[in-house]
Structures are given as C-alpha cells and as structure tokens.
Design a protein around this motif. Structure first.
Motif, PDB file in Angstrom:
ATOM      1  N   ALA A 273     101.967  -1.917 -15.135  1.00 51.39           N
ATOM      2  CA  ALA A 273     101.814  -1.099 -13.926  1.00 51.39           C
ATOM      3  C   ALA A 273     100.627  -0.174 -14.141  1.00 51.39           C
ATOM      4  CB  ALA A 273     103.079  -0.289 -13.668  1.00 51.39           C
ATOM      5  N   MET A 274      99.743  -0.105 -13.155  1.00 53.19           N
ATOM      6  CA  MET A 274      98.567   0.747 -13.323  1.00 53.19           C
ATOM      7  C   MET A 274      98.188   1.415 -12.006  1.00 53.19           C
ATOM      8  SD  MET A 274      95.620  -2.166 -13.959  1.00 53.19           S
ATOM      9  CE  MET A 274      96.635  -3.266 -14.963  1.00 53.19           C
ATOM     10  N   LEU A 275      97.624   2.610 -12.151  1.00 55.62           N
ATOM     11  CA  LEU A 275      97.094   3.377 -11.028  1.00 55.62           C
ATOM     12  C   LEU A 275      95.594   3.491 -11.252  1.00 55.62           C
ATOM     13  CD1 LEU A 275      97.271   5.276  -8.552  1.00 55.62           C
ATOM     14  CD2 LEU A 275      97.801   7.138 -10.138  1.00 55.62           C
ATOM     15  N   LEU A 276      94.802   2.865 -10.401  1.00 53.81           N
ATOM     16  CA  LEU A 276      93.352   2.879 -10.585  1.00 53.81           C
ATOM     17  C   LEU A 276      92.790   4.270 -10.320  1.00 53.81           C
ATOM     18  CD1 LEU A 276      92.201  -0.495  -8.958  1.00 53.81           C
ATOM     19  CD2 LEU A 276      93.154  -0.059 -11.239  1.00 53.81           C
TER      20      LEU A 276
ATOM     21  N   ALA B 167      94.616   0.146  -5.180  1.00 54.70           N
ATOM     22  CA  ALA B 167      93.766  -1.047  -5.184  1.00 54.70           C
ATOM     23  C   ALA B 167      92.849  -1.040  -3.962  1.00 54.70           C
ATOM     24  CB  ALA B 167      94.633  -2.308  -5.163  1.00 54.70           C
ATOM     25  N   ALA B 168      91.662  -1.608  -4.110  1.00 56.18           N
ATOM     26  CA  ALA B 168      90.797  -1.818  -2.948  1.00 56.18           C
ATOM     27  C   ALA B 168      91.467  -2.835  -2.031  1.00 56.18           C
ATOM     28  CB  ALA B 168      89.432  -2.330  -3.399  1.00 56.18           C
TER      29      ALA B 168
ATOM     30  N   SER C 249      96.915  -4.284   1.421  1.00 53.42           N
ATOM     31  CA  SER C 249      97.389  -2.916   1.186  1.00 53.42           C
ATOM     32  C   SER C 249      96.764  -2.390  -0.103  1.00 53.42           C
ATOM     33  CB  SER C 249      98.919  -2.898   1.066  1.00 53.42           C
ATOM     34  OG  SER C 249      99.318  -3.390  -0.206  1.00 53.42           O
ATOM     35  N   ASN C 250      97.047  -1.120  -0.426  1.00 53.89           N
ATOM     36  CA  ASN C 250      96.502  -0.565  -1.661  1.00 53.89           C
ATOM     37  C   ASN C 250      97.497  -0.666  -2.820  1.00 53.89           C
ATOM     38  OD1 ASN C 250      98.351   1.372  -0.939  1.00 53.89           O
ATOM     39  ND2 ASN C 250      96.971   3.110  -1.217  1.00 53.89           N
ATOM     40  N   LEU C 251      98.541  -1.467  -2.645  1.00 49.93           N
ATOM     41  CA  LEU C 251      99.483  -1.749  -3.731  1.00 49.93           C
ATOM     42  C   LEU C 251      99.640  -3.262  -3.854  1.00 49.93           C
ATOM     43  CD1 LEU C 251     101.519  -0.947  -5.898  1.00 49.93           C
ATOM     44  CD2 LEU C 251     103.256  -0.725  -4.102  1.00 49.93           C
ATOM     45  N   LEU C 252      99.056  -3.813  -4.895  1.00 48.27           N
ATOM     46  CA  LEU C 252      99.125  -5.252  -5.137  1.00 48.27           C
ATOM     47  C   LEU C 252     100.137  -5.532  -6.241  1.00 48.27           C
ATOM     48  CD1 LEU C 252      95.323  -6.228  -5.134  1.00 48.27           C
ATOM     49  CD2 LEU C 252      96.991  -6.607  -3.311  1.00 48.27           C
ATOM     50  N   THR C 253     100.909  -6.588  -6.057  1.00 50.91           N
ATOM     51  CA  THR C 253     101.851  -7.035  -7.090  1.00 50.91           C
ATOM     52  C   THR C 253     101.478  -8.459  -7.480  1.00 50.91           C
ATOM     53  OG1 THR C 253     103.608  -5.638  -6.184  1.00 50.91           O
ATOM     54  CG2 THR C 253     104.275  -7.427  -7.658  1.00 50.91           C
ATOM     55  N   ILE C 254     101.303  -8.673  -8.780  1.00 43.20           N
ATOM     56  CA  ILE C 254     100.890  -9.989  -9.273  1.00 43.20           C
ATOM     57  C   ILE C 254     101.917 -10.492 -10.278  1.00 43.20           C
ATOM     58  CG2 ILE C 254      99.075 -11.318 -10.419  1.00 43.20           C
ATOM     59  CD1 ILE C 254      98.032  -7.967  -9.283  1.00 43.20           C
ATOM     60  N   GLU C 255     102.556 -11.583  -9.954  1.00 38.11           N
ATOM     61  CA  GLU C 255     103.455 -12.235 -10.912  1.00 38.11           C
ATOM     62  C   GLU C 255     102.647 -13.297 -11.651  1.00 38.11           C
ATOM     63  OE1 GLU C 255     107.204 -13.601  -9.310  1.00 38.11           O
ATOM     64  OE2 GLU C 255     107.059 -12.154  -7.665  1.00 38.11           O
ATOM     65  N   GLY C 256     102.541 -13.140 -12.956  1.00 37.80           N
ATOM     66  CA  GLY C 256     101.722 -14.055 -13.730  1.00 37.80           C
ATOM     67  C   GLY C 256     102.247 -15.478 -13.719  1.00 37.80           C
ATOM     68  N   VAL C 257     101.330 -16.438 -13.712  1.00 40.10           N
ATOM     69  CA  VAL C 257     101.693 -17.855 -13.780  1.00 40.10           C
ATOM     70  C   VAL C 257     100.984 -18.470 -14.990  1.00 40.10           C
ATOM     71  CG1 VAL C 257     102.062 -18.058 -11.294  1.00 40.10           C
ATOM     72  CG2 VAL C 257      99.787 -18.516 -12.236  1.00 40.10           C
ATOM     73  N   GLU C 258     101.432 -19.659 -15.396  1.00 39.71           N
ATOM     74  CA  GLU C 258     100.871 -20.275 -16.596  1.00 39.71           C
ATOM     75  C   GLU C 258      99.497 -20.881 -16.352  1.00 39.71           C
ATOM     76  OE1 GLU C 258     103.423 -22.977 -18.564  1.00 39.71           O
ATOM     77  OE2 GLU C 258     104.979 -21.471 -18.986  1.00 39.71           O
ATOM     78  N   SER C 259      99.270 -21.409 -15.145  1.00 41.70           N
ATOM     79  CA  SER C 259      97.980 -22.051 -14.877  1.00 41.70           C
ATOM     80  C   SER C 259      97.733 -22.089 -13.374  1.00 41.70           C
ATOM     81  CB  SER C 259      97.946 -23.468 -15.452  1.00 41.70           C
ATOM     82  OG  SER C 259      98.927 -24.277 -14.828  1.00 41.70           O
ATOM     83  N   LEU C 260      96.477 -22.307 -13.026  1.00 40.66           N
ATOM     84  CA  LEU C 260      96.079 -22.419 -11.624  1.00 40.66           C
ATOM     85  C   LEU C 260      95.440 -23.783 -11.385  1.00 40.66           C
ATOM     86  CD1 LEU C 260      94.488 -18.897 -10.926  1.00 40.66           C
ATOM     87  CD2 LEU C 260      96.808 -19.668 -10.410  1.00 40.66           C
ATOM     88  N   GLY C 261      95.514 -24.231 -10.129  1.00 38.93           N
ATOM     89  CA  GLY C 261      94.920 -25.511  -9.756  1.00 38.93           C
ATOM     90  C   GLY C 261      93.704 -25.334  -8.860  1.00 38.93           C
ATOM     91  N   GLY C 262      93.233 -26.417  -8.293  1.00 40.06           N
ATOM     92  CA  GLY C 262      92.057 -26.378  -7.431  1.00 40.06           C
ATOM     93  C   GLY C 262      92.419 -25.992  -6.005  1.00 40.06           C
TER      94      GLY C 262
END
Length: 436
Positions: A163-166, A193-194, A218-231
């Motif tokens: 958790a971070m506050l820029l 967040a921008a 919004s200025n509050l982003l939530t990111i759930e990490g994933v193992e990999s990304l696709g195209g």
C-alpha cells in the motif's frame, strides 16, 4: 538544424485530424515489455520522441514489425537485459525523457531495471523520486551512481504488493509503478494516483493483457498481481495537446477549422478553458468546429469581475502542456489574463520572444505571467526566433502564423519531437510554411 519560414496573417480553412497521443504512446510502448506475446498498437504518432523509443525497444531485443501507417506489432520474447548496462544504452536512454518508463516493466518481468538520467524538454526540474520510491515500496533495492547519473533498481526475488501514498500525482510515476505492480505477488494499492486519460488507457490495455487493475479513472488504484500477461491489440487516443493547439491556431489566425475525431469524453476542461477566452467551439458529433473569429474573442472575467486566471492542475484539472498555447492565444484576446504555471519553473521563459513580436506580457516570476490582450488592433510582428521546447515551439509557430510578415523559427527539431509532419498538415489547410 532545420528552420521554418512562415508567412503570417493568412486565414486558414479546412479539416485537420489529430495524431495519436504522444504521452499515451510513451507509456503504452513500454508496456510491451511486460509480455513475451505479440502486442499490436495502432494510431502511434510518427514523431521523433516516439521513434526514438521504438528504436530503443528494438535495441533491447524487442521484435518490431510495421503493419502500416501508425500500426506496429511488438514481441518482447527475447529481451536482452544486458543492453541496459552498455555505454550505447546510457547515451540512447539519456536523450529521451520517456525512457524512464521502461524501468517498471523490466523490473517486474526480469527483476532489474536501469536508466541514465533522462533528457527531454528543458522546462525545469522534473523529479524522479515518485518512480523510485514506488519501486522501493514494492521491495526493489535502489542504487544511484552520481558520477554518470545512472539509476538502478533490482529485485531478484521478485516484487511484493504494498500500500502506498504517492507524494505527487505524477502521471509517469503512476504508470511506472502500475506496470511494476501488475506482476508483483499480492495486492498493491496506489493512493493519490494520477488519473489522466492516458493512464486510464494504459490500465485498460494491461487488463486486456490479463492484469487485474481496478479503480481506473480515480486516484485510488488497486492492482492484484498476476503471474504473467498475454498479448492484445490497443488503439491510442487522439492527442489532446494537439487538439488544444489547433483550437489556439484557429483563434489566433481567425480561421474556420474543423478538428476531426477528437474523443470529446477525454478532453476534460480543455474546451471550457478556451471558451473562457471567448473562443466559440461547437461539438459536431465527435468533431470540434471553430468558426472564423472575424470580430475577435473577449475574455470572460470571473463572477466578481476580477481578472481571469488560468492555471494548470493534475487531471481533471487543466493540463500544463497547453498553458503555452493559452498564453499565446491571450495576446490577441479582448481583456487580460493571468497565466499561472504551477508545475514547471522554466516553462514561461519563452515569453521574451512574444514580447519581441509586440505582445503585452508582464512576467511576474518564473510561474506567473499577465497577458494584456491586443484584441487584434495591433498585430504581432514577424521575427526570427528559436524553439526552446515542444510546447513553446508550437506556441511560437502559432504566433508566427498570425503575425504580420515572414518569421523564421530555428531549432524546429523540438517541434518535430511532438508534432507529426506539422508543416505538411498546416499547408493542407492553407498555411504558408516552408521547411528549410
């Protein structure tokens, strides 16, 4: 170096289509490093800064295929991370401000990212603390070589959500942190967040690749990490800064111009700010129609009658990239305007060139200027000048197109960094401009 020769005072007429957004493209192109799969990006502007970044990606080992005008396929399945520690990279990365945004995706996917002190416009200090504090919060170790201004972050065991506050709503800082967090273990929240449309576009693109980013816009982003990304396939928005530039051009040259396919929902306050200057804008579908302002345009004062103040602010406030345009437009308005550039301390220093052309401007300090409008009763005079940065450069070009006589603009490579084939496109609507 090239120069523009411009014969001013010529009314323009016709349609102009904005290029793809430079500031979005700088983020989107870096995001291709997050996956080994193919990513197709459309509406990429053909400008110096973007072409430099595409070359940099190629030197990193990204496979690049041009599909047609503005369309490329990228595949980062054989990235050469060792290139980051070469002298060639130090020179190449240092010439481009946007190169800072390769660090986040490289750190996320390969556990390390390096960058020399980025270049770009000389408009004052542009701090990088937000970027690196975000990486440190995710578990990366930071190092900085003062002798050659070389930054590095490393996380050989991977990143962990936090958790971070820029400390500031930095667009590039938010983009870099989000790109690093999408592959981190656990959940990351970013407050303050921008939320610019370009950042929204980046998040939507990564979600299309399999990321889990919520709170977009919004200025509050939530990111759930994933193992990999696709195209994925992604289309870049039209450039709001170029759209604002064409609005200013139409007003200053008293021309009838239609700006095509502007994506109205992503323009924010831009139309309203120009309307405050007295400029008539009509929404026609997704186009902007600007009639010829043959009788000029009158500034709308504040409710209490005080001088109109136009200031920049983080989105959804008015973008700082258009304050130079607004300042030039104000030189021929009926009324007075206070321009307050809060974010960069050197961005108003180009006003001496406008004063040489006959504009009435009082530079109060590095951040504020009062513009006393001529109401077209006294035309700007042609002169020889040099473009100090992208946005000041286009502002001086607009001033030259409205001025009496033939002007010369030197150092036009600065303008080419942000505007695609600008002389050709302006000639298509009647401008008398020659590249020499």
């Amino acid at each position: 170096m090239g120069v523009f020769k411009i014969e001013g005072g010529v009314p323009l007429k016709g349609e102009i289509t904005p290029q793809g957004a430079k500031n979005e493209a700088l983020q989107i192109l870096c995001a291709v490093l997050l996956t080994p799969e193919k990513v197709i990006i459309n509406n990429i502007p053909d400008i110096i800064d973007i072409n430099k970044l595409i070359t940099l990606l190629g030197n990193l080992g990204v496979k690049i295929q041009k599909n047609g005008p503005g369309s490329y396929t990228f595949q980062a399945d054989e990235v050469n991370v060792g290139y980051l520690e070469t002298e060639a990279f130090k020179k190449e990365g240092g010439s481009l401000r946007g190169s800072i945004m390769i660090v986040g995706p490289l750190l996320a996917r390969f556990g390390k990212g390096y960058i020399p002190k980025p270049g770009g416009d000389k408009i004052g200090r542009r701090r990088l603390d937000t970027h690196f504090e975000g990486f440190i919060n995710l578990g990366a170790k930071f190092r900085y070589n003062k002798e050659d201004h070389f930054y590095g972050v490393e996380a050989p065991e991977g990143l962990t959500g936090a958790a971070m506050l820029l400390d500031e709503a930095s667009v590039t800082g938010t983009a870099n942190i989000v790109m690093s967090a999408v592959l981190a273990k656990g959940t990351t929240t970013i407050y303050n967040a921008a939320c610019e449309p370009y950042l929204q576009q980046l998040c939507k693109m990564m979600n299309a690749m399999g990321a889990k980013v919520s709170g977009i816009g919004s200025n509050l982003l939530t990111i759930e990490g994933v193992e990999s990304l696709g195209g994925c396939t992604h289309r870049i928005l039209p450039d709001m800064i170029e759209i604002g530039s064409w609005i200013g051009l139409a007003a200053m040259t008293r021309s009838e111009i239609t700006i095509k396919d502007v994506s109205w929902e992503n323009l924010g306050l831009i139309p309203n700010v120009f309307r405050k200057l007295g400029i008539t804008l009509e929404k026609r579908g997704d186009d902007i129609y600007i009639p010829a302002h043959t009788d000029g345009y009158e500034v709308k004062t504040d409710i209490d009658g005080s001088i109109l103040t136009i200031a920049d602010a983080p989105w959804p406030g008015f973008t700082p990239d258009l304050l130079s345009i607004v300042l030039v437009v104000a030189t021929q308005c009926k009324g007075d305007v206070l321009i307050h550039q809060k974010m960069f301390e050197s961005r108003l220093f180009f006003v001496d060139k406008l004063i040489d052309m006959g504009a009435k401007i009082i530079l109060c300090d590095p951040h504020r200027a009062v513009v006393i409008g001529h109401d077209f009763k006294s035309r700007l005079k042609a002169t020889t000048m040099s473009s100090p940065d992208i946005r000041a450069g286009i502002s001086l070009l607009i001033a030259a197109l409205s001025a009496k006589g033939t002007s010369t603009i030197q150092n036009i490579e600065q303008i080419d960094r942000g505007y695609e084939r600008i002389d050709e496109r302006l000639r298509a609507i009647g401008a008398k401009i020659v590249r020499a």
